[in-house]
Motif scaffolding. Structure first.
Motif, mmCIF file in Angstrom:
data_model
loop_
_atom_site.group_PDB
_atom_site.id
_atom_site.type_symbol
_atom_site.label_atom_id
_atom_site.label_comp_id
_atom_site.label_asym_id
_atom_site.label_seq_id
_atom_site.Cartn_x
_atom_site.Cartn_y
_atom_site.Cartn_z
ATOM 1 N N PHE B 206 0.835 -1.210 0.000
ATOM 2 C CA PHE B 206 0.000 0.000 0.000
ATOM 3 C C PHE B 206 0.873 1.266 0.000
ATOM 4 O O PHE B 206 0.655 2.181 -0.793
ATOM 5 C CB PHE B 206 -0.932 -0.013 1.205
ATOM 6 C CG PHE B 206 -1.811 1.205 1.301
ATOM 7 C CD1 PHE B 206 -2.890 1.365 0.446
ATOM 8 C CD2 PHE B 206 -1.555 2.197 2.238
ATOM 9 C CE1 PHE B 206 -3.689 2.486 0.512
ATOM 10 C CE2 PHE B 206 -2.352 3.327 2.320
ATOM 11 C CZ PHE B 206 -3.419 3.460 1.448
ATOM 12 N N THR B 207 1.887 1.273 0.881
ATOM 13 C CA THR B 207 2.768 2.451 0.966
ATOM 14 C C THR B 207 3.514 2.675 -0.353
ATOM 15 O O THR B 207 3.638 3.799 -0.828
ATOM 16 C CB THR B 207 3.788 2.279 2.115
ATOM 17 O OG1 THR B 207 3.084 1.834 3.262
ATOM 18 C CG2 THR B 207 4.501 3.570 2.439
ATOM 19 N N LYS B 212 4.117 5.654 -5.498
ATOM 20 C CA LYS B 212 4.151 5.668 -6.967
ATOM 21 C C LYS B 212 3.071 6.599 -7.520
ATOM 22 O O LYS B 212 3.311 7.368 -8.448
ATOM 23 C CB LYS B 212 3.935 4.252 -7.510
ATOM 24 C CG LYS B 212 5.184 3.406 -7.456
ATOM 25 C CD LYS B 212 5.078 2.201 -8.329
ATOM 26 C CE LYS B 212 6.450 1.542 -8.432
ATOM 27 N NZ LYS B 212 6.464 0.393 -9.278
ATOM 28 N N PHE B 213 1.889 6.511 -6.907
ATOM 29 C CA PHE B 213 0.770 7.347 -7.348
ATOM 30 C C PHE B 213 1.106 8.832 -7.180
ATOM 31 O O PHE B 213 0.886 9.640 -8.085
ATOM 32 C CB PHE B 213 -0.488 6.981 -6.548
ATOM 33 C CG PHE B 213 -1.620 7.959 -6.723
ATOM 34 C CD1 PHE B 213 -2.394 7.957 -7.883
ATOM 35 C CD2 PHE B 213 -1.906 8.895 -5.736
ATOM 36 C CE1 PHE B 213 -3.420 8.864 -8.041
ATOM 37 C CE2 PHE B 213 -2.933 9.809 -5.894
ATOM 38 C CZ PHE B 213 -3.695 9.794 -7.046
ATOM 39 N N LEU B 214 1.677 9.167 -6.002
ATOM 40 C CA LEU B 214 2.004 10.572 -5.726
ATOM 41 C C LEU B 214 3.088 11.080 -6.672
ATOM 42 O O LEU B 214 3.029 12.211 -7.146
ATOM 43 C CB LEU B 214 2.446 10.737 -4.271
ATOM 44 C CG LEU B 214 1.350 10.555 -3.220
ATOM 45 C CD1 LEU B 214 1.936 10.548 -1.816
ATOM 46 C CD2 LEU B 214 0.305 11.650 -3.326
ATOM 47 N N LYS B 217 1.386 11.662 -9.963
ATOM 48 C CA LYS B 217 0.447 12.793 -9.914
ATOM 49 C C LYS B 217 1.184 14.137 -9.866
ATOM 50 O O LYS B 217 0.796 15.089 -10.520
ATOM 51 C CB LYS B 217 -0.469 12.655 -8.702
ATOM 52 C CG LYS B 217 -1.568 13.708 -8.712
ATOM 53 C CD LYS B 217 -2.583 13.507 -7.636
ATOM 54 C CE LYS B 217 -3.661 14.580 -7.805
ATOM 55 N NZ LYS B 217 -4.126 15.177 -6.653
ATOM 56 N N TYR B 218 2.254 14.176 -9.047
ATOM 57 C CA TYR B 218 2.948 15.449 -8.878
ATOM 58 C C TYR B 218 4.196 15.555 -9.750
ATOM 59 O O TYR B 218 4.974 16.490 -9.602
ATOM 60 C CB TYR B 218 3.294 15.660 -7.392
ATOM 61 C CG TYR B 218 2.052 15.877 -6.554
ATOM 62 C CD1 TYR B 218 1.465 17.126 -6.459
ATOM 63 C CD2 TYR B 218 1.449 14.818 -5.900
ATOM 64 C CE1 TYR B 218 0.319 17.324 -5.729
ATOM 65 C CE2 TYR B 218 0.285 14.993 -5.153
ATOM 66 C CZ TYR B 218 -0.262 16.253 -5.076
ATOM 67 O OH TYR B 218 -1.415 16.444 -4.346
ATOM 68 N N LYS B 219 4.373 14.569 -10.622
ATOM 69 C CA LYS B 219 5.473 14.575 -11.590
ATOM 70 C C LYS B 219 6.828 14.836 -10.928
ATOM 71 O O LYS B 219 7.543 15.781 -11.266
ATOM 72 C CB LYS B 219 5.208 15.620 -12.680
ATOM 73 C CG LYS B 219 3.963 15.355 -13.495
ATOM 74 C CD LYS B 219 3.833 16.359 -14.612
ATOM 75 C CE LYS B 219 2.517 16.219 -15.331
ATOM 76 N NZ LYS B 219 2.165 14.883 -15.749
ATOM 77 N N VAL B 220 7.132 14.025 -9.936
ATOM 78 C CA VAL B 220 8.439 14.134 -9.279
ATOM 79 C C VAL B 220 9.127 12.772 -9.318
ATOM 80 O O VAL B 220 8.465 11.730 -9.307
ATOM 81 C CB VAL B 220 8.317 14.614 -7.808
ATOM 82 C CG1 VAL B 220 7.986 16.089 -7.746
ATOM 83 C CG2 VAL B 220 7.278 13.808 -7.033
ATOM 84 N N GLU B 221 10.443 12.791 -9.422
ATOM 85 C CA GLU B 221 11.188 11.535 -9.451
ATOM 86 C C GLU B 221 11.298 10.948 -8.057
ATOM 87 O O GLU B 221 11.288 9.741 -7.867
ATOM 88 C CB GLU B 221 12.588 11.776 -10.020
ATOM 89 C CG GLU B 221 12.573 11.847 -11.535
ATOM 90 C CD GLU B 221 13.960 11.981 -12.101
ATOM 91 O OE1 GLU B 221 14.934 11.723 -11.384
ATOM 92 O OE2 GLU B 221 14.058 12.356 -13.279
#
Lengths: 163, 308
Positions: B206-207, B212-214, B217-221
Protein backbone atom coordinates in the motif's frame (compact mmCIF):
# COMPACT_ATOMS: atom_id res chain seq x y z
CA UNK A 1 12.04 33.80 -1.69
CA UNK A 2 10.98 30.71 -3.51
CA UNK A 3 12.65 29.93 -6.84
CA UNK A 4 9.43 30.14 -8.88
CA UNK A 5 8.64 33.60 -7.53
CA UNK A 6 12.23 34.80 -7.64
CA UNK A 7 12.69 33.82 -11.28
CA UNK A 8 9.39 34.97 -12.73
CA UNK A 9 7.79 37.65 -10.55
CA UNK A 10 9.32 40.56 -12.49
CA UNK A 11 8.15 39.27 -15.89
CA UNK A 12 4.66 38.49 -14.61
CA UNK A 13 4.46 41.84 -12.82
CA UNK A 14 5.35 43.60 -16.07
CA UNK A 15 2.67 41.70 -17.97
CA UNK A 16 0.01 42.49 -15.35
CA UNK A 17 1.11 46.10 -14.93
CA UNK A 18 0.83 46.92 -18.64
CA UNK A 19 -2.58 45.22 -18.71
CA UNK A 20 -4.11 46.94 -15.67
CA UNK A 21 -1.85 50.04 -15.75
CA UNK A 22 -1.94 50.53 -11.99
CA UNK A 23 1.02 49.51 -9.87
CA UNK A 24 -0.75 48.70 -6.59
CA UNK A 25 -3.45 46.73 -8.42
CA UNK A 26 -0.70 44.92 -10.31
CA UNK A 27 0.98 43.95 -7.01
CA UNK A 28 -2.32 42.53 -5.68
CA UNK A 29 -2.98 40.60 -8.87
CA UNK A 30 0.61 39.34 -8.90
CA UNK A 31 0.03 37.98 -5.40
CA UNK A 32 -3.20 36.27 -6.52
CA UNK A 33 -1.39 34.82 -9.53
CA UNK A 34 1.37 33.22 -7.50
CA UNK A 35 -1.02 32.00 -4.83
CA UNK A 36 -3.02 30.21 -7.52
CA UNK A 37 0.18 28.90 -9.05
CA UNK A 38 1.50 27.44 -5.78
CA UNK A 39 -1.86 25.94 -4.85
CA UNK A 40 -2.24 24.32 -8.26
CA UNK A 41 1.38 23.48 -8.99
CA UNK A 42 0.42 19.82 -9.35
CA UNK A 43 -1.58 20.81 -12.45
CA UNK A 44 1.48 22.28 -14.15
CA UNK A 45 2.39 20.16 -17.14
CA UNK A 46 5.79 20.24 -18.73
CA UNK A 47 4.37 20.69 -22.24
CA UNK A 48 4.70 24.48 -21.66
CA UNK A 49 7.30 26.47 -19.75
CA UNK A 50 6.64 27.63 -16.20
CA UNK A 51 6.55 31.20 -17.45
CA UNK A 52 3.89 30.45 -20.08
CA UNK A 53 1.84 28.65 -17.46
CA UNK A 54 2.22 31.61 -15.08
CA UNK A 55 1.24 34.09 -17.81
CA UNK A 56 -1.94 32.09 -18.44
CA UNK A 57 -2.81 32.19 -14.74
CA UNK A 58 -2.02 35.91 -14.62
CA UNK A 59 -4.28 36.51 -17.63
CA UNK A 60 -7.19 34.72 -15.90
CA UNK A 61 -6.58 36.69 -12.71
CA UNK A 62 -6.54 39.99 -14.63
CA UNK A 63 -9.72 39.12 -16.53
CA UNK A 64 -11.42 38.21 -13.24
CA UNK A 65 -10.34 41.60 -11.94
CA UNK A 66 -11.69 43.36 -15.03
CA UNK A 67 -14.98 41.52 -14.69
CA UNK A 68 -15.23 42.53 -11.07
CA UNK A 69 -14.50 46.13 -11.83
CA UNK A 70 -16.51 46.16 -15.06
CA UNK A 71 -13.50 47.61 -16.80
CA UNK A 72 -13.23 45.03 -19.52
CA UNK A 73 -13.23 47.54 -22.37
CA UNK A 74 -10.71 50.09 -21.26
CA UNK A 75 -9.19 51.89 -18.32
CA UNK A 76 -8.60 55.64 -18.68
CA UNK A 77 -4.86 55.92 -18.11
CA UNK A 78 -4.74 59.36 -16.52
CA UNK A 79 -7.48 58.59 -14.06
CA UNK A 80 -5.84 55.38 -12.98
CA UNK A 81 -2.28 56.63 -12.59
CA UNK A 82 -3.33 59.87 -10.94
CA UNK A 83 -4.81 57.82 -8.14
CA UNK A 84 -1.62 55.89 -7.68
CA UNK A 85 1.13 56.90 -5.30
CA UNK A 86 4.22 57.66 -7.35
CA UNK A 87 6.28 54.52 -7.58
CA UNK A 88 9.05 52.93 -9.57
CA UNK A 89 6.94 51.70 -12.47
CA UNK A 90 4.82 54.82 -12.83
CA UNK A 91 7.86 57.07 -12.41
CA UNK A 92 9.63 55.11 -15.13
CA UNK A 93 6.68 55.73 -17.47
CA UNK A 94 6.36 59.42 -16.59
CA UNK A 95 10.05 60.27 -16.85
CA UNK A 96 10.03 59.91 -20.65
CA UNK A 97 7.45 61.65 -22.88
CA UNK A 98 7.45 58.97 -25.58
CA UNK A 99 6.93 56.21 -23.00
CA UNK A 100 4.09 58.15 -21.44
CA UNK A 101 2.39 58.67 -24.81
CA UNK A 102 2.61 55.02 -25.74
CA UNK A 103 1.45 53.90 -22.28
CA UNK A 104 -1.46 56.32 -22.54
CA UNK A 105 -2.28 55.11 -26.04
CA UNK A 106 -2.22 51.47 -24.91
CA UNK A 107 -4.75 52.27 -22.23
CA UNK A 108 -7.18 53.43 -24.89
CA UNK A 109 -7.01 50.17 -26.82
CA UNK A 110 -9.31 47.22 -26.39
CA UNK A 111 -7.95 44.73 -23.88
CA UNK A 112 -7.33 42.03 -26.50
CA UNK A 113 -5.41 44.54 -28.65
CA UNK A 114 -3.46 45.71 -25.65
CA UNK A 115 -2.48 42.25 -24.50
CA UNK A 116 -1.36 41.09 -27.93
CA UNK A 117 0.88 44.17 -28.17
CA UNK A 118 2.26 43.59 -24.68
CA UNK A 119 3.21 40.03 -25.51
CA UNK A 120 4.38 40.54 -29.09
CA UNK A 121 5.96 43.99 -28.98
CA UNK A 122 7.02 44.64 -25.38
CA UNK A 123 7.86 41.11 -24.25
CA UNK A 124 8.84 40.10 -27.79
CA UNK A 125 7.32 36.65 -27.63
CA UNK A 126 6.93 34.58 -30.77
CA UNK A 127 3.55 34.21 -32.45
CA UNK A 128 3.38 30.60 -31.25
CA UNK A 129 4.11 31.51 -27.62
CA UNK A 130 1.57 34.33 -27.75
CA UNK A 131 -1.03 31.97 -29.23
CA UNK A 132 -0.35 29.46 -26.45
CA UNK A 133 -0.83 32.05 -23.69
CA UNK A 134 -3.94 33.60 -25.19
CA UNK A 135 -5.43 30.27 -26.25
CA UNK A 136 -5.77 31.45 -29.84
CA UNK A 137 -4.50 30.05 -33.12
CA UNK A 138 -1.52 31.74 -34.78
CA UNK A 139 -3.68 33.34 -37.50
CA UNK A 140 -5.81 35.04 -34.89
CA UNK A 141 -2.68 36.35 -33.21
CA UNK A 142 -1.38 37.80 -36.53
CA UNK A 143 -4.76 39.37 -37.39
CA UNK A 144 -5.31 40.82 -33.94
CA UNK A 145 -1.78 42.22 -33.90
CA UNK A 146 -2.38 43.91 -37.26
CA UNK A 147 -5.68 45.38 -36.03
CA UNK A 148 -4.03 46.49 -32.79
CA UNK A 149 -1.23 48.29 -34.63
CA UNK A 150 -3.77 50.04 -36.87
CA UNK A 151 -5.83 51.06 -33.85
CA UNK A 152 -2.73 52.28 -32.07
CA UNK A 153 -1.60 54.26 -35.13
CA UNK A 154 -4.90 56.16 -35.09
CA UNK A 155 -4.38 57.39 -31.54
CA UNK A 156 -0.57 57.66 -31.42
CA UNK A 157 1.56 58.90 -34.25
CA UNK A 158 4.78 57.42 -32.92
CA UNK A 159 4.15 53.97 -34.41
CA UNK A 160 6.89 53.23 -36.91
CA UNK A 161 6.10 52.19 -40.48
CA UNK A 162 7.52 48.66 -40.27
CA UNK A 163 4.98 47.91 -37.57
CA UNK B 1 24.64 44.56 -36.86
CA UNK B 2 22.98 45.97 -33.75
CA UNK B 3 19.24 46.26 -33.82
CA UNK B 4 18.00 49.77 -33.11
CA UNK B 5 16.41 50.06 -29.70
CA UNK B 6 12.74 50.85 -30.06
CA UNK B 7 10.23 52.36 -27.64
CA UNK B 8 8.84 48.82 -27.16
CA UNK B 9 12.25 47.60 -25.99
CA UNK B 10 12.34 50.57 -23.67
CA UNK B 11 9.00 49.58 -22.07
CA UNK B 12 10.32 46.06 -21.65
CA UNK B 13 12.88 47.42 -19.19
CA UNK B 14 10.24 48.33 -16.63
CA UNK B 15 11.92 48.50 -13.19
CA UNK B 16 10.60 46.47 -10.26
CA UNK B 17 10.29 47.99 -6.81
CA UNK B 18 12.37 45.65 -4.63
CA UNK B 19 10.53 46.53 -1.43
CA UNK B 20 7.19 45.79 -3.08
CA UNK B 21 8.67 42.58 -4.51
CA UNK B 22 9.64 41.38 -1.03
CA UNK B 23 6.36 42.50 0.56
CA UNK B 24 4.31 40.66 -2.04
CA UNK B 25 6.36 37.52 -1.46
CA UNK B 26 5.82 37.80 2.31
CA UNK B 27 2.05 38.06 1.74
CA UNK B 28 2.12 35.00 -0.52
CA UNK B 29 4.19 33.06 2.00
CA UNK B 30 1.88 34.03 4.86
CA UNK B 31 -1.19 33.04 2.91
CA UNK B 32 0.32 29.71 1.89
CA UNK B 33 1.25 28.86 5.47
CA UNK B 34 -2.33 29.16 6.70
CA UNK B 35 -3.58 25.79 7.93
CA UNK B 36 -5.27 23.86 5.19
CA UNK B 37 -8.76 22.46 5.42
CA UNK B 38 -7.61 18.86 5.63
CA UNK B 39 -5.21 19.73 8.44
CA UNK B 40 -8.15 21.15 10.37
CA UNK B 41 -10.09 17.97 9.75
CA UNK B 42 -7.09 15.90 10.85
CA UNK B 43 -6.65 18.01 13.98
CA UNK B 44 -10.37 17.54 14.69
CA UNK B 45 -10.08 13.78 14.43
CA UNK B 46 -6.98 13.71 16.61
CA UNK B 47 -8.67 15.91 19.24
CA UNK B 48 -11.74 13.67 19.33
CA UNK B 49 -9.51 10.58 19.58
CA UNK B 50 -7.49 12.13 22.42
CA UNK B 51 -10.62 13.18 24.37
CA UNK B 52 -12.08 9.72 23.93
CA UNK B 53 -8.87 8.05 25.07
CA UNK B 54 -8.48 10.31 28.11
CA UNK B 55 -12.02 9.41 29.07
CA UNK B 56 -11.31 5.71 28.54
CA UNK B 57 -8.05 5.97 30.49
CA UNK B 58 -9.67 7.72 33.47
CA UNK B 59 -12.58 5.33 33.55
CA UNK B 60 -10.31 2.29 33.42
CA UNK B 61 -7.98 3.64 36.12
CA UNK B 62 -10.82 4.43 38.53
CA UNK B 63 -12.37 1.03 38.06
CA UNK B 64 -9.02 -0.65 38.58
CA UNK B 65 -8.32 1.15 41.84
CA UNK B 66 -11.71 0.20 43.19
CA UNK B 67 -11.50 -3.38 42.01
CA UNK B 68 -8.16 -4.38 43.50
CA UNK B 69 -9.62 -6.20 46.45
CA UNK B 70 -9.71 -9.70 47.72
CA UNK B 71 -11.20 -11.98 45.09
CA UNK B 72 -14.39 -13.58 46.13
CA UNK B 73 -15.61 -17.05 45.44
CA UNK B 74 -16.91 -16.40 41.99
CA UNK B 75 -16.03 -17.19 38.42
CA UNK B 76 -13.34 -15.52 36.36
CA UNK B 77 -14.18 -13.30 33.41
CA UNK B 78 -10.71 -12.99 31.89
CA UNK B 79 -7.00 -13.10 32.56
CA UNK B 80 -4.58 -10.38 31.51
CA UNK B 81 -0.98 -11.45 31.36
CA UNK B 82 2.48 -10.34 30.36
CA UNK B 83 5.25 -12.82 29.63
CA UNK B 84 9.01 -12.32 30.09
CA UNK B 85 8.65 -10.39 33.31
CA UNK B 86 11.34 -10.15 36.00
CA UNK B 87 11.46 -10.38 39.79
CA UNK B 88 10.90 -6.71 40.68
CA UNK B 89 8.52 -5.70 37.90
CA UNK B 90 4.81 -5.96 37.48
CA UNK B 91 3.75 -4.17 34.32
CA UNK B 92 0.61 -6.01 33.30
CA UNK B 93 -2.56 -3.91 33.27
CA UNK B 94 -6.16 -5.09 33.34
CA UNK B 95 -6.91 -3.58 29.95
CA UNK B 96 -6.40 -4.42 26.30
CA UNK B 97 -5.55 -0.77 25.58
CA UNK B 98 -1.96 -1.45 26.73
CA UNK B 99 0.72 -2.72 24.38
CA UNK B 100 1.93 -6.32 24.78
CA UNK B 101 -0.70 -7.10 27.41
CA UNK B 102 -2.37 -10.36 26.39
CA UNK B 103 -5.87 -11.38 27.32
CA UNK B 104 -7.31 -14.84 27.69
CA UNK B 105 -11.06 -15.33 27.89
CA UNK B 106 -11.18 -19.08 27.25
CA UNK B 107 -13.81 -20.21 29.73
CA UNK B 108 -12.47 -23.77 30.08
CA UNK B 109 -8.91 -22.67 30.76
CA UNK B 110 -10.06 -19.98 33.20
CA UNK B 111 -12.22 -22.45 35.10
CA UNK B 112 -9.38 -24.98 35.34
CA UNK B 113 -6.86 -22.39 36.53
CA UNK B 114 -9.26 -20.94 39.06
CA UNK B 115 -10.00 -24.33 40.59
CA UNK B 116 -6.28 -25.09 40.81
CA UNK B 117 -5.70 -21.90 42.78
CA UNK B 118 -7.50 -23.50 45.69
CA UNK B 119 -4.51 -25.85 46.01
CA UNK B 120 -2.23 -22.89 46.82
CA UNK B 121 -0.30 -23.37 50.03
CA UNK B 122 1.14 -20.40 51.77
CA UNK B 123 4.90 -20.60 52.16
CA UNK B 124 7.54 -18.44 53.80
CA UNK B 125 9.04 -15.68 51.74
CA UNK B 126 11.89 -17.31 49.80
CA UNK B 127 15.36 -16.20 50.73
CA UNK B 128 16.89 -14.00 48.04
CA UNK B 129 18.60 -16.36 45.68
CA UNK B 130 19.75 -16.34 42.09
CA UNK B 131 16.79 -18.55 41.10
CA UNK B 132 14.27 -15.99 42.30
CA UNK B 133 16.12 -12.85 41.34
CA UNK B 134 17.03 -13.95 37.82
CA UNK B 135 14.00 -16.14 37.21
CA UNK B 136 11.49 -15.58 34.44
CA UNK B 137 8.01 -14.68 35.56
CA UNK B 138 4.64 -14.29 34.00
CA UNK B 139 2.56 -11.48 35.45
CA UNK B 140 -1.12 -12.23 35.75
CA UNK B 141 -4.20 -10.22 36.62
CA UNK B 142 -7.34 -12.22 37.21
CA UNK B 143 -10.48 -10.31 36.46
CA UNK B 144 -13.66 -11.61 38.10
CA UNK B 145 -17.12 -11.13 36.71
CA UNK B 146 -18.00 -8.58 39.40
CA UNK B 147 -15.00 -6.51 38.33
CA UNK B 148 -12.70 -7.54 41.18
CA UNK B 149 -9.06 -8.01 40.30
CA UNK B 150 -6.29 -10.19 41.71
CA UNK B 151 -2.65 -9.82 40.81
CA UNK B 152 -0.06 -12.61 40.74
CA UNK B 153 3.48 -13.24 39.63
CA UNK B 154 4.12 -16.83 38.66
CA UNK B 155 7.70 -18.08 38.57
CA UNK B 156 8.23 -20.08 35.38
CA UNK B 157 11.84 -21.16 35.80
CA UNK B 158 13.33 -23.41 38.47
CA UNK B 159 12.26 -24.01 41.20
CA UNK B 160 8.89 -23.08 39.65
CA UNK B 161 6.36 -23.27 38.23
CA UNK B 162 4.40 -23.61 41.34
CA UNK B 163 5.78 -20.60 43.16
CA UNK B 164 3.30 -17.74 43.10
CA UNK B 165 3.56 -14.26 44.58
CA UNK B 166 0.33 -12.52 45.50
CA UNK B 167 0.93 -8.79 45.00
CA UNK B 168 -2.13 -7.75 46.96
CA UNK B 169 -1.41 -9.74 50.16
CA UNK B 170 2.41 -9.78 49.66
CA UNK B 171 2.33 -13.52 50.34
CA UNK B 172 4.17 -16.34 48.61
CA UNK B 173 2.36 -19.54 47.73
CA UNK B 174 3.35 -22.90 46.38
CA UNK B 175 1.04 -24.98 44.23
CA UNK B 176 2.03 -28.64 43.91
CA UNK B 177 -0.92 -29.81 41.87
CA UNK B 178 0.34 -31.96 38.94
CA UNK B 179 -1.79 -30.01 36.41
CA UNK B 180 -0.73 -26.55 37.60
CA UNK B 181 2.26 -26.17 35.26
CA UNK B 182 0.25 -27.23 32.23
CA UNK B 183 -2.61 -24.94 33.22
CA UNK B 184 -0.28 -21.92 33.54
CA UNK B 185 1.27 -22.57 30.13
CA UNK B 186 -2.12 -22.95 28.46
CA UNK B 187 -3.46 -19.84 30.15
CA UNK B 188 -0.52 -17.63 29.22
CA UNK B 189 0.16 -18.90 25.71
CA UNK B 190 0.36 -15.92 23.36
CA UNK B 191 -1.99 -16.02 20.42
CA UNK B 192 -0.28 -14.61 17.38
CA UNK B 193 -2.72 -13.56 14.75
CA UNK B 194 -2.00 -15.49 11.58
CA UNK B 195 -2.79 -12.49 9.41
CA UNK B 196 -0.10 -10.25 10.93
CA UNK B 197 2.46 -11.12 8.19
CA UNK B 198 -0.28 -10.56 5.59
CA UNK B 199 -0.97 -7.17 7.12
CA UNK B 200 2.74 -6.25 7.01
CA UNK B 201 2.98 -7.22 3.33
CA UNK B 202 -0.27 -5.40 2.54
CA UNK B 203 1.01 -2.33 4.39
CA UNK B 204 4.29 -2.34 2.42
CA UNK B 205 2.47 -2.76 -0.90
CA UNK B 206 0.00 0.00 0.00
CA UNK B 207 2.77 2.45 0.97
CA UNK B 208 4.71 1.69 -2.22
CA UNK B 209 1.59 2.19 -4.37
CA UNK B 210 0.78 5.48 -2.62
CA UNK B 211 4.34 6.67 -3.27
CA UNK B 212 4.15 5.67 -6.97
CA UNK B 213 0.77 7.35 -7.35
CA UNK B 214 2.00 10.57 -5.73
CA UNK B 215 5.16 10.61 -7.86
CA UNK B 216 3.07 10.29 -11.01
CA UNK B 217 0.45 12.79 -9.91
CA UNK B 218 2.95 15.45 -8.88
CA UNK B 219 5.47 14.57 -11.59
CA UNK B 220 8.44 14.13 -9.28
CA UNK B 221 11.19 11.54 -9.45
CA UNK B 222 11.59 11.38 -5.70
CA UNK B 223 9.41 12.66 -2.90
CA UNK B 224 11.57 15.00 -0.87
CA UNK B 225 10.49 16.50 2.41
CA UNK B 226 11.06 20.10 3.49
CA UNK B 227 11.57 21.58 0.02
CA UNK B 228 14.68 23.73 -0.27
CA UNK B 229 14.87 24.49 3.45
CA UNK B 230 17.62 22.41 5.09
CA UNK B 231 16.37 22.92 8.66
CA UNK B 232 12.84 21.89 7.68
CA UNK B 233 14.18 18.84 5.84
CA UNK B 234 16.30 17.63 8.76
CA UNK B 235 13.49 18.29 11.26
CA UNK B 236 11.10 16.10 9.26
CA UNK B 237 13.67 13.33 8.79
CA UNK B 238 14.57 13.65 12.48
CA UNK B 239 10.94 13.11 13.43
CA UNK B 240 10.70 10.11 11.11
CA UNK B 241 13.84 8.70 12.74
CA UNK B 242 12.27 9.26 16.17
CA UNK B 243 9.17 7.33 15.13
CA UNK B 244 11.32 4.48 13.80
CA UNK B 245 13.48 4.46 16.92
CA UNK B 246 10.39 4.42 19.13
CA UNK B 247 8.97 1.55 17.09
CA UNK B 248 12.12 -0.58 17.46
CA UNK B 249 12.51 0.27 21.14
CA UNK B 250 8.93 -0.70 21.82
CA UNK B 251 9.23 -4.02 20.06
CA UNK B 252 12.56 -5.07 21.56
CA UNK B 253 11.94 -3.81 25.09
CA UNK B 254 8.25 -4.75 25.10
CA UNK B 255 7.16 -1.49 26.69
CA UNK B 256 3.73 -1.61 28.26
CA UNK B 257 2.21 1.71 27.23
CA UNK B 258 -1.37 2.83 26.97
CA UNK B 259 -2.39 3.35 23.36
CA UNK B 260 -3.28 6.95 24.24
CA UNK B 261 0.38 7.88 24.67
CA UNK B 262 1.33 6.24 21.38
CA UNK B 263 -1.44 8.08 19.53
CA UNK B 264 -0.44 11.33 21.21
CA UNK B 265 3.23 10.84 20.32
CA UNK B 266 2.45 10.00 16.69
CA UNK B 267 -0.10 12.82 16.40
CA UNK B 268 2.34 15.42 17.68
CA UNK B 269 5.16 14.34 15.37
CA UNK B 270 2.82 13.99 12.39
CA UNK B 271 1.28 17.42 13.02
CA UNK B 272 4.73 19.02 13.30
CA UNK B 273 5.83 17.31 10.08
CA UNK B 274 2.68 18.32 8.20
CA UNK B 275 3.00 21.93 9.35
CA UNK B 276 6.64 22.08 8.24
CA UNK B 277 5.95 20.32 4.96
CA UNK B 278 2.93 22.48 4.12
CA UNK B 279 5.07 25.56 4.66
CA UNK B 280 8.27 24.51 2.95
CA UNK B 281 7.30 21.59 0.71
CA UNK B 282 7.09 22.15 -3.03
CA UNK B 283 3.82 20.28 -3.41
CA UNK B 284 1.35 18.20 -1.45
CA UNK B 285 3.02 14.89 -2.33
CA UNK B 286 5.23 15.12 0.77
CA UNK B 287 2.25 15.76 3.06
CA UNK B 288 0.28 12.80 1.74
CA UNK B 289 3.36 10.59 1.92
CA UNK B 290 3.98 11.61 5.54
CA UNK B 291 0.35 10.88 6.46
CA UNK B 292 0.24 7.49 4.71
CA UNK B 293 3.59 6.28 6.08
CA UNK B 294 2.88 7.47 9.65
CA UNK B 295 -0.54 5.82 9.65
CA UNK B 296 1.08 2.66 8.22
CA UNK B 297 3.65 2.61 11.05
CA UNK B 298 1.00 3.33 13.65
CA UNK B 299 -1.20 0.49 12.42
CA UNK B 300 1.82 -1.81 12.45
CA UNK B 301 2.53 -0.96 16.10
CA UNK B 302 -1.10 -1.41 17.06
CA UNK B 303 -1.52 -4.76 15.31
CA UNK B 304 1.82 -6.01 16.54
CA UNK B 305 1.51 -5.02 20.16
CA UNK B 306 -2.17 -4.91 21.00
CA UNK B 307 -4.23 -7.95 21.83
CA UNK B 308 -6.69 -7.43 18.95
Amino acid sequence: MDQLYREHNRTIFKYIFYLVQNESVAEDLLQDTFLKAYKNYNQFRNDASELTWLRKIARNVVYDYFRRKKLIEFIPFLKSHEQTVKSDAIEFILENEERKELFDALSKLKVNHREVLILRKIEQLSIEETAQILGWNTEKVKNTQRQAINALRKIWKGVEDDE
Amino acid sequence: MNKKKTIWDDLNELPRNEVAEKETWQKIEKNLSKPKYFINVLTGFVTIAIVFLIFALLTTTNKNEMAIQQASEQSLESVFFLNDSVFDQFDVKPSSWYTFVQKNTDEQQLKEFHSLLTANKKVDTPKPSIEYLNGAYVDIILKYKNGELKRYKVLLTKPGPGYIYDLDTKDWFYNDHPNFEDSVYKLTREEYTSWLPIFIIFNLIFTTLVEKFLKRKYKVEKIKFGGENTVAKYTIYGNIFLIGFFLLLMIFRQFVIHIFWILLFFSILLTINIMIESKYGKNKAGIYMLISSTIGLLLFILFFSLNI
